[in-house]
Design an enzyme around this catalytic site. Structure first.
Site, PDB file in Angstrom:
ATOM      1  N   ASP A  67       0.806  -1.216   0.000  1.00 36.88           N
ATOM      2  CA  ASP A  67       0.000   0.000   0.000  1.00 36.88           C
ATOM      3  C   ASP A  67       0.840   1.267   0.000  1.00 36.88           C
ATOM      4  O   ASP A  67       2.058   1.222   0.169  1.00 36.88           O
ATOM      5  CB  ASP A  67      -0.959  -0.001   1.204  1.00 36.88           C
ATOM      6  CG  ASP A  67      -0.330  -0.567   2.471  1.00 36.88           C
ATOM      7  OD1 ASP A  67       0.905  -0.538   2.581  1.00 36.88           O
ATOM      8  OD2 ASP A  67      -1.072  -1.036   3.341  1.00 36.88           O
ATOM      9  N   ASN A 135      -7.431  -3.057  14.457  1.00 32.56           N
ATOM     10  CA  ASN A 135      -8.840  -3.341  14.109  1.00 32.56           C
ATOM     11  C   ASN A 135      -8.956  -4.533  13.150  1.00 32.56           C
ATOM     12  O   ASN A 135     -10.022  -4.769  12.585  1.00 32.56           O
ATOM     13  CB  ASN A 135      -9.504  -2.095  13.502  1.00 32.56           C
ATOM     14  CG  ASN A 135      -8.883  -1.682  12.169  1.00 32.56           C
ATOM     15  OD1 ASN A 135      -8.001  -2.348  11.651  1.00 32.56           O
ATOM     16  ND2 ASN A 135      -9.349  -0.580  11.618  1.00 32.56           N
ATOM     17  N   HIS A 137      -7.247  -4.981  10.275  1.00 30.75           N
ATOM     18  CA  HIS A 137      -6.998  -4.774   8.843  1.00 30.75           C
ATOM     19  C   HIS A 137      -5.715  -5.472   8.390  1.00 30.75           C
ATOM     20  O   HIS A 137      -4.777  -5.638   9.167  1.00 30.75           O
ATOM     21  CB  HIS A 137      -6.999  -3.278   8.462  1.00 30.75           C
ATOM     22  CG  HIS A 137      -5.826  -2.478   8.945  1.00 30.75           C
ATOM     23  ND1 HIS A 137      -5.954  -1.256   9.553  1.00 30.75           N
ATOM     24  CD2 HIS A 137      -4.490  -2.703   8.882  1.00 30.75           C
ATOM     25  CE1 HIS A 137      -4.763  -0.772   9.839  1.00 30.75           C
ATOM     26  NE2 HIS A 137      -3.852  -1.630   9.440  1.00 30.75           N
ATOM     27  N   GLU A 142      -9.654  -2.225   5.448  1.00 30.30           N
ATOM     28  CA  GLU A 142     -10.283  -1.958   6.734  1.00 30.30           C
ATOM     29  C   GLU A 142     -11.483  -2.883   6.939  1.00 30.30           C
ATOM     30  O   GLU A 142     -11.975  -3.489   5.982  1.00 30.30           O
ATOM     31  CB  GLU A 142     -10.748  -0.492   6.773  1.00 30.30           C
ATOM     32  CG  GLU A 142      -9.620   0.528   6.668  1.00 30.30           C
ATOM     33  CD  GLU A 142      -8.841   0.705   7.976  1.00 30.30           C
ATOM     34  OE1 GLU A 142      -8.803  -0.239   8.792  1.00 30.30           O
ATOM     35  OE2 GLU A 142      -8.270   1.781   8.173  1.00 30.30           O
TER      36      GLU A 142
HETATM   37  C1  F6R Z   1       1.521  -1.641   6.086  1.00 29.87           C
HETATM   38  C2  F6R Z   1       0.188  -2.223   6.137  1.00 29.87           C
HETATM   39  C3  F6R Z   1      -0.600  -2.289   7.401  1.00 29.87           C
HETATM   40  C4  F6R Z   1       0.265  -2.586   8.625  1.00 29.87           C
HETATM   41  C5  F6R Z   1      -0.605  -2.612   9.880  1.00 29.87           C
HETATM   42  C6  F6R Z   1       0.223  -2.839  11.116  1.00 29.87           C
HETATM   43  O1  F6R Z   1       2.053  -1.708   4.774  1.00 29.87           O
HETATM   44  O2  F6R Z   1      -0.322  -2.635   5.135  1.00 29.87           O
HETATM   45  O3  F6R Z   1      -1.592  -3.263   7.292  1.00 29.87           O
HETATM   46  O4  F6R Z   1       0.892  -3.825   8.453  1.00 29.87           O
HETATM   47  O5  F6R Z   1      -1.259  -1.385  10.001  1.00 29.87           O
HETATM   48  O6  F6R Z   1       1.078  -1.743  11.298  1.00 29.87           O
HETATM   49  P1  F6R Z   1       2.242  -1.771  12.379  1.00 29.87           P
HETATM   50  O7  F6R Z   1       3.220  -2.798  11.915  1.00 29.87           O
HETATM   51  O8  F6R Z   1       2.840  -0.375  12.330  1.00 29.87           O
HETATM   52  O9  F6R Z   1       1.625  -2.114  13.679  1.00 29.87           O
END
Ligand code: F6R
Length: 245
Positions: A67, A135, A137, A142
């Site tokens: 992303d 959450n 995702h 989401e």
């Molecule tokens: C990042 C992504 C998100 C993160 C998730 C966890 O490229 O796609 O899904 O993997 O938000 O983020 P952290 O590792 O910062 O807790």
């Protein structure tokens, strides 16, 4: 799902490193799906050390990131392109034209999503690295993103913007939209490795592993994939039935 419970974040990175090292030894032309955020940072440091110690090489590797924030180009310090450059790509022998990240500043975002999907369809991701949001995702899919989704523009939930505010000066600076691979793109990977560290992830991990397969927890769809390895620390694992004392 194969669950590897680790003592701490460093142990999580070492276990993940072994999987990536094995992959690159077995198939030097591997296609890797990569993630940003805090969860993979220590793994990327191990991969950099691995290249410096000549244990592995990214010379023939291709990558696709999950992303990118809308409105940011690769020079913006909070963009995921900048993150990948500074946390991994600048320090390993990867060929930059083999790396792919959605363009957050694309004039036509729908076209950008279409082109990213087409590029993903031409490759077959060998290992998709994931983190998970508090959450549930995965990527920026989401809760209540349709399981049929492919690369698309996402409106970020307030909880996600708040979680990600740690990387910005203020909450207002956190973008409201992102481009994300969809659930179907993620599920197409041959193998999925998900890292989770800390108490904040415990509910999401429990819902993903033990909850119903439901769009309210996007990660729960991973129960349907034949090759998923979760590498998680004790805090993230703390609500799983099998680890409750
Ligand atoms: C990042 C992504 C998100 C993160 C998730 C966890 O490229 O796609 O899904 O993997 O938000 O983020 P952290 O590792 O910062 O807790």
């Amino acid at each position: 799902m194969n669950i590897i419970r680790c003592l701490n974040a460093h142990d999580v990175a070492l276990k993940a490193y072994e999987i990536f090292k094995h992959q690159l030894h077995t198939k030097p032309h591997s296609v890797l799906g990569l993630a940003t955020g805090s969860s993979p940072i220590l793994l990327y440091q191990e991969l950099i050390l691995g290249v410096q110690n000549k244990e592995l090489s990214f010379k023939d590797v291709s990558t696709f990131n999950l992303d990118e924030y809308v409105g940011m180009d690769s020079t913006h310090p909070q963009s995921y392109a900048y993150f990948m450059k500074t946390q991994l790509f600048d320090h390993v022998d990867i060929q930059l034209h083999h790396t792919h990240i959605p363009h957050g500043l694309a004039h036509d975002l729908d076209l950008e999503c279409k082109l990213y999907n087409e590029a993903l369809d031409q490759y077959h991701v060998d290992i998709q690295l994931l983190g998970i949001g508090s959450n549930g995702h995965i990527g920026f899919n989401e809760p209540f993103t349709p399981f049929e989704s492919v690369t698309h523009v996402v409106k970020l939930k307030e909880s996600t913007r708040q979680d990600n505010a740690i990387f910005f000066n203020t909450l207002e600076e956190v973008p409201t939209h992102a481009i994300s691979m969809g659930i179907q793109n993620i599920l197409k990977a041959k193998k999925i490795v998900l890292l989770a560290i800390g108490k904040k992830k415990a509910h999401a991990i429990k819902a993903m592993v033990e909850g119903p397969i439901h769009e309210s927890c996007p990660g729960s769809i991973l129960q349907t994939h034949p090759d998923v390895t979760l590498i998680i620390d004790e805090e993230a694992a703390s609500l799983l039935s099998q680890y409750k004392s």
